[in-house]
Design a protein around this motif. Sequence first.
Motif, PDB file in Angstrom:
ATOM      1  N   GLU A 210      -8.008   1.631  -3.163  1.00 42.48           N
ATOM      2  CA  GLU A 210      -7.030   0.886  -2.015  1.00 42.48           C
ATOM      3  C   GLU A 210      -5.965   1.306  -1.650  1.00 42.48           C
ATOM      4  O   GLU A 210      -5.209   0.844  -0.623  1.00 42.48           O
ATOM      5  CB  GLU A 210      -7.073  -0.625  -2.131  1.00 42.48           C
ATOM      6  CG  GLU A 210      -8.537  -1.172  -2.228  1.00 42.48           C
ATOM      7  CD  GLU A 210      -9.456  -0.940  -1.091  1.00 42.48           C
ATOM      8  OE1 GLU A 210      -8.914  -1.239   0.114  1.00 42.48           O
ATOM      9  OE2 GLU A 210     -10.663  -0.663  -1.090  1.00 42.48           O
ATOM     10  N   SER A 211      -5.316   2.340  -2.280  1.00 41.01           N
ATOM     11  CA  SER A 211      -4.048   2.957  -1.790  1.00 41.01           C
ATOM     12  C   SER A 211      -4.151   3.954  -0.715  1.00 41.01           C
ATOM     13  O   SER A 211      -5.448   4.541  -0.558  1.00 41.01           O
ATOM     14  CB  SER A 211      -3.304   3.862  -2.965  1.00 41.01           C
ATOM     15  OG  SER A 211      -2.997   2.923  -3.880  1.00 41.01           O
ATOM     16  N   ARG A 212      -3.314   4.206   0.066  1.00 44.46           N
ATOM     17  CA  ARG A 212      -3.387   4.989   1.133  1.00 44.46           C
ATOM     18  C   ARG A 212      -2.857   6.616   0.585  1.00 44.46           C
ATOM     19  O   ARG A 212      -2.200   6.864  -0.184  1.00 44.46           O
ATOM     20  CB  ARG A 212      -2.433   4.865   2.394  1.00 44.46           C
ATOM     21  CG  ARG A 212      -2.516   3.184   2.715  1.00 44.46           C
ATOM     22  CD  ARG A 212      -4.135   3.422   3.368  1.00 44.46           C
ATOM     23  NE  ARG A 212      -4.130   3.786   4.972  1.00 44.46           N
ATOM     24  CZ  ARG A 212      -4.971   3.853   5.633  1.00 44.46           C
ATOM     25  NH1 ARG A 212      -6.073   3.763   5.027  1.00 44.46           N
ATOM     26  NH2 ARG A 212      -4.999   4.139   6.977  1.00 44.46           N
TER      27      ARG A 212
ATOM     28  N   THR B 169      -7.933   5.679   3.184  1.00 38.77           N
ATOM     29  CA  THR B 169      -7.923   4.645   2.121  1.00 38.77           C
ATOM     30  C   THR B 169      -8.754   5.121   0.987  1.00 38.77           C
ATOM     31  O   THR B 169      -9.856   5.675   1.377  1.00 38.77           O
ATOM     32  CB  THR B 169      -8.182   3.330   2.533  1.00 38.77           C
ATOM     33  OG1 THR B 169      -7.239   2.893   3.627  1.00 38.77           O
ATOM     34  CG2 THR B 169      -8.151   2.270   1.160  1.00 38.77           C
TER      35      THR B 169
ATOM     36  N   ARG C 131       0.684  -1.365   0.002  1.00 36.79           N
ATOM     37  CA  ARG C 131      -0.023  -0.060  -0.091  1.00 36.79           C
ATOM     38  C   ARG C 131       0.877   1.340  -0.126  1.00 36.79           C
ATOM     39  O   ARG C 131       0.337   2.076  -0.369  1.00 36.79           O
ATOM     40  CB  ARG C 131      -0.948   0.006   1.356  1.00 36.79           C
ATOM     41  CG  ARG C 131      -2.107  -1.151   1.066  1.00 36.79           C
ATOM     42  CD  ARG C 131      -3.001  -0.758   2.287  1.00 36.79           C
ATOM     43  NE  ARG C 131      -2.583  -0.402   3.513  1.00 36.79           N
ATOM     44  CZ  ARG C 131      -3.064  -0.574   4.500  1.00 36.79           C
ATOM     45  NH1 ARG C 131      -4.128  -1.015   4.763  1.00 36.79           N
ATOM     46  NH2 ARG C 131      -2.633  -0.281   5.721  1.00 36.79           N
TER      47      ARG C 131
END
Length: 184
Positions: free
Chosen positions: A43-45, A87, A4
């Motif tokens: 779904e990445s931070r 997120t 991530r």
Amino acid sequence: MLDRATITVAISLCPEEAVCYLARVYTTLVIFNPPEFLKTSIESRVLIHSLGFPDHPDSAHTCRQLMDEFGFDTETFPACAIQGLATIASIFPCDRNNLAVDFELDRHLDIAPTSLIDIQSRVQDQGQEAWLVQLKDTYFLQEPIYDVLPPRDIATGDVWLPQNTSHVEDFQNAISRDILRSKV
């Protein structure tokens, strides 16, 4: 879990909006002309970074009132600091030219009111591409990561990547706190 961190970016927000996004009052960011990689970063931070406090007396008063509501002040929620994480739940284009439609979006997507005005002016007058980024799993860091100066000319709502070694370290520090927290 470390994967991530590969596309982690920061978004700089004015302090009152940073608090509201982290507290889940608002869940949808408006981003103009996002880099291509961000459009596929579900779904990445995202690191939530706060900019400086307003100088204009009316804006400063409103900001202080909002910060007080959440139990923050300039020491507990400092300027130019990474304050928390989120997120990306989804990201999609918003090519709105109709203000009534924008306000309908606001009721369903929890967009900050200042962002709606920004959508209208930037899409119509400046021809910029607006994208909506829905956030989930937002939270405040127990202690902000202090003195993180964004790149030049970053305004509220602007996304940026680490610019130097100290930024990379700050980003990694925030992500490692995120990883540690998720194991608890």
